[in-house]
Design an enzyme around this catalytic site. Sequence first.
Site, mmCIF file in Angstrom:
data_model
loop_
_atom_site.group_PDB
_atom_site.id
_atom_site.type_symbol
_atom_site.label_atom_id
_atom_site.label_comp_id
_atom_site.label_asym_id
_atom_site.label_seq_id
_atom_site.Cartn_x
_atom_site.Cartn_y
_atom_site.Cartn_z
ATOM 1 N N GLU A 109 0.822 -1.224 0.000
ATOM 2 C CA GLU A 109 0.000 0.000 0.000
ATOM 3 C C GLU A 109 0.850 1.265 0.000
ATOM 4 O O GLU A 109 1.931 1.303 0.578
ATOM 5 C CB GLU A 109 -0.893 0.005 1.243
ATOM 6 C CG GLU A 109 -2.027 -0.985 1.140
ATOM 7 C CD GLU A 109 -2.771 -1.133 2.456
ATOM 8 O OE1 GLU A 109 -4.002 -1.108 2.423
ATOM 9 O OE2 GLU A 109 -2.128 -1.255 3.501
ATOM 10 N N CYS A 129 5.473 -5.626 8.801
ATOM 11 C CA CYS A 129 6.568 -5.138 9.647
ATOM 12 C C CYS A 129 6.785 -6.139 10.766
ATOM 13 O O CYS A 129 5.825 -6.709 11.300
ATOM 14 C CB CYS A 129 6.225 -3.765 10.228
ATOM 15 S SG CYS A 129 7.547 -3.082 11.255
ATOM 16 N N CYS A 133 4.517 -3.450 16.933
ATOM 17 C CA CYS A 133 3.988 -2.415 17.837
ATOM 18 C C CYS A 133 2.483 -2.648 18.028
ATOM 19 O O CYS A 133 1.757 -2.833 17.034
ATOM 20 C CB CYS A 133 4.262 -1.031 17.263
ATOM 21 S SG CYS A 133 6.025 -0.764 16.993
ATOM 22 N N CYS A 136 -0.296 -0.569 16.131
ATOM 23 C CA CYS A 136 -0.121 -0.368 14.687
ATOM 24 C C CYS A 136 -0.623 -1.580 13.907
ATOM 25 O O CYS A 136 -0.197 -2.713 14.157
ATOM 26 C CB CYS A 136 1.359 -0.127 14.403
ATOM 27 S SG CYS A 136 1.788 -0.121 12.656
ATOM 28 N N GLY A 202 6.043 -0.948 7.105
ATOM 29 C CA GLY A 202 7.417 -1.408 7.250
ATOM 30 C C GLY A 202 8.308 -0.514 8.071
ATOM 31 O O GLY A 202 7.984 0.630 8.377
ATOM 32 N N LEU A 258 8.817 7.453 19.020
ATOM 33 C CA LEU A 258 9.220 7.283 20.427
ATOM 34 C C LEU A 258 8.060 6.675 21.224
ATOM 35 O O LEU A 258 8.183 5.621 21.810
ATOM 36 C CB LEU A 258 9.645 8.632 21.016
ATOM 37 C CG LEU A 258 10.136 8.559 22.459
ATOM 38 C CD1 LEU A 258 11.463 7.823 22.555
ATOM 39 C CD2 LEU A 258 10.253 9.950 23.081
ATOM 40 N N HIS A 259 6.971 7.393 21.299
ATOM 41 C CA HIS A 259 5.716 6.942 21.922
ATOM 42 C C HIS A 259 5.749 6.787 23.430
ATOM 43 O O HIS A 259 4.698 6.761 24.060
ATOM 44 C CB HIS A 259 5.171 5.666 21.260
ATOM 45 C CG HIS A 259 5.049 5.802 19.775
ATOM 46 N ND1 HIS A 259 4.477 6.904 19.192
ATOM 47 C CD2 HIS A 259 5.463 5.014 18.768
ATOM 48 C CE1 HIS A 259 4.537 6.774 17.869
ATOM 49 N NE2 HIS A 259 5.144 5.647 17.591
ATOM 50 N N ASN A 335 -4.914 6.576 15.730
ATOM 51 C CA ASN A 335 -5.923 6.215 14.734
ATOM 52 C C ASN A 335 -6.464 4.840 15.076
ATOM 53 O O ASN A 335 -5.693 3.940 15.409
ATOM 54 C CB ASN A 335 -5.290 6.196 13.344
ATOM 55 C CG ASN A 335 -4.876 7.592 12.904
ATOM 56 O OD1 ASN A 335 -5.643 8.544 13.047
ATOM 57 N ND2 ASN A 335 -3.668 7.725 12.416
ATOM 58 N N CYS A 384 -1.856 6.971 9.454
ATOM 59 C CA CYS A 384 -0.706 6.313 10.080
ATOM 60 C C CYS A 384 -1.142 5.108 10.894
ATOM 61 O O CYS A 384 -2.079 5.193 11.673
ATOM 62 C CB CYS A 384 -0.008 7.271 11.030
ATOM 63 S SG CYS A 384 1.021 8.430 10.190
HETATM 64 N N1 SAH Z 1 8.106 1.814 11.045
HETATM 65 C C1 SAH Z 1 8.267 3.203 10.970
HETATM 66 C C2 SAH Z 1 7.463 3.860 9.870
HETATM 67 C C3 SAH Z 1 6.072 3.376 9.665
HETATM 68 S S1 SAH Z 1 4.929 3.732 10.965
HETATM 69 C C4 SAH Z 1 7.989 3.850 12.308
HETATM 70 O O1 SAH Z 1 7.489 3.197 13.187
HETATM 71 O O2 SAH Z 1 8.331 5.018 12.441
HETATM 72 C C5 SAH Z 1 4.602 5.443 10.629
HETATM 73 C C6 SAH Z 1 4.111 6.230 11.822
HETATM 74 O O3 SAH Z 1 2.780 5.849 12.166
HETATM 75 C C7 SAH Z 1 4.949 6.020 13.078
HETATM 76 O O4 SAH Z 1 5.219 7.226 13.717
HETATM 77 C C8 SAH Z 1 4.026 5.169 13.894
HETATM 78 O O5 SAH Z 1 4.359 5.195 15.221
HETATM 79 C C9 SAH Z 1 2.682 5.750 13.563
HETATM 80 N N2 SAH Z 1 1.545 4.916 13.934
HETATM 81 C C10 SAH Z 1 1.494 3.577 13.979
HETATM 82 N N3 SAH Z 1 0.269 3.167 14.382
HETATM 83 C C11 SAH Z 1 -0.469 4.287 14.592
HETATM 84 C C12 SAH Z 1 -1.832 4.519 14.970
HETATM 85 N N4 SAH Z 1 -2.667 3.521 15.226
HETATM 86 N N5 SAH Z 1 -2.236 5.793 15.075
HETATM 87 C C13 SAH Z 1 -1.410 6.828 14.780
HETATM 88 N N6 SAH Z 1 -0.145 6.665 14.393
HETATM 89 C C14 SAH Z 1 0.336 5.411 14.290
HETATM 90 FE FE1 SF4 Z 2 6.449 -1.351 12.331
HETATM 91 FE FE2 SF4 Z 2 6.401 1.301 12.560
HETATM 92 FE FE3 SF4 Z 2 4.132 -0.113 12.818
HETATM 93 FE FE4 SF4 Z 2 5.988 -0.279 14.717
HETATM 94 S S1 SF4 Z 2 4.848 1.569 14.117
HETATM 95 S S2 SF4 Z 2 4.921 -2.009 13.788
HETATM 96 S S3 SF4 Z 2 7.871 -0.110 13.550
HETATM 97 S S4 SF4 Z 2 5.365 0.061 10.979
#
Ligand code: SAH
Ligand code: SF4
Length: 392
Positions: A109, A129, A133, A136, A202, A258-259, A335, A384
Amino acid sequence: MGCVNEKQKPKTYNYSMGKKLNIRSLDHAGLREIATRYGQKPFRGDQLVHWLYGRGARDFAEMVNLPGDFRAKLDRDFEVAYPTLVKRQVAADKTRKYLVQLADGTLVETVAIPERRRLTVCLSTQVGCAMGCVFCATGQMGLMRSLAAGEMLDQLMMVRQDFADATGGDAVDRLPVAPAAVAVAASTSPLRISNVVAMGQGEPFANYDATLAALRMINDPALYGIGARHITVSTCGLLRPLERFATEPEQFTLAISLHSAVQATRDALMPELSHQPLAQLREALIYYLQNTSRRPSLEYVLIAGVNDNAAELAALLDFCAVPAPGFHVNLIRLNPLPALASGASQPLTSAAPAAMRTFQKALAQANVSASVRTPRGADILGACGQLASQGA
Ligand code: SAH
Ligand code: SF4
């Protein structure tokens, strides 16, 4: 779920449809190497890059500035395969999400976010990925495979073509890619790609070499010519690639997911990173700041009852006390996921707006620049963390 870290980097898949290798699975360095292997000067590799990624040539016969015998040998040994756009969705806010089928049938995607005169492409660097996380959707898929550099460029080509289409084509859900038309159409395109973020599916730093090769081609004036500062890599912060990134000559922008600045919270949210102490991440970031003088963003998804309390805020402020130019904190609303994250005992929900405001205010008082990211394309699961569905 697949589980790899930077020590066990997945191999980039060399996709080929039949016996012949798809020449578009090679990056710039690979194409220069092919040129010399076939007795040509390395600059012939640069010409191949131009034809394959700039002009979208479908056939070696089109590459008129290459010697005929070289073209014949390439034609004997390689094929030229392009991806197909399988599905395209348009959100209420005009964000577009694409489901792209790569030459080997793999689906990935890509998201395009138009905003006034800007067009940002959010590209995927892997299918799925491995980092798992819990907030995600991509992380819940596990890792299918890493993408080749050319497959990342293909995502841009797809978006460029789509936005060059004067009809807007909102009703079209299946478009074949016709790259030969792209170069022509792009020159009259009303909206050109201005920014690229490696923030789709990814973890870019788990596919470092291919990602950097792609970013360099996106930056290359002979191809997309997008300024390095307008190209952002978002990473969960794998340490060794991060140190490497700090020494790259280009001024690519860095975003770190970071989170939480509390070890136990971050370990629970990002389980595959629990071997990496936050103190070491902070040290690597200080090295980055000193080496590049560029300011990275810290991504912070605010989750109710998890990382939105006073102790978390205090830890974040401590984490941000670093030398100039410091960090920029991006506060992000969670999200919603298509389904309950497997690792969570109850659905995760976004923190209340009041918590968002408290964080923003405290960061401002501590002279840390901060902003709140507006989610885009959430109604088509294009925001995201929502990229996961293979056929949605
Ligand atoms: N793997 C990389 C890039 C892809 S994720 C990373 O983790 O940075 C892209 C962004 O989306 C990251 O900042 C991630 O933390 C955020 N993200 C993941 N799940 C999310 C969600 N449910 N709501 C909002 N942002 C989210
Ligand atoms: Fe992978 Fe980024 Fe999603 Fe974490 S937030 S699972 S590193 S895509």
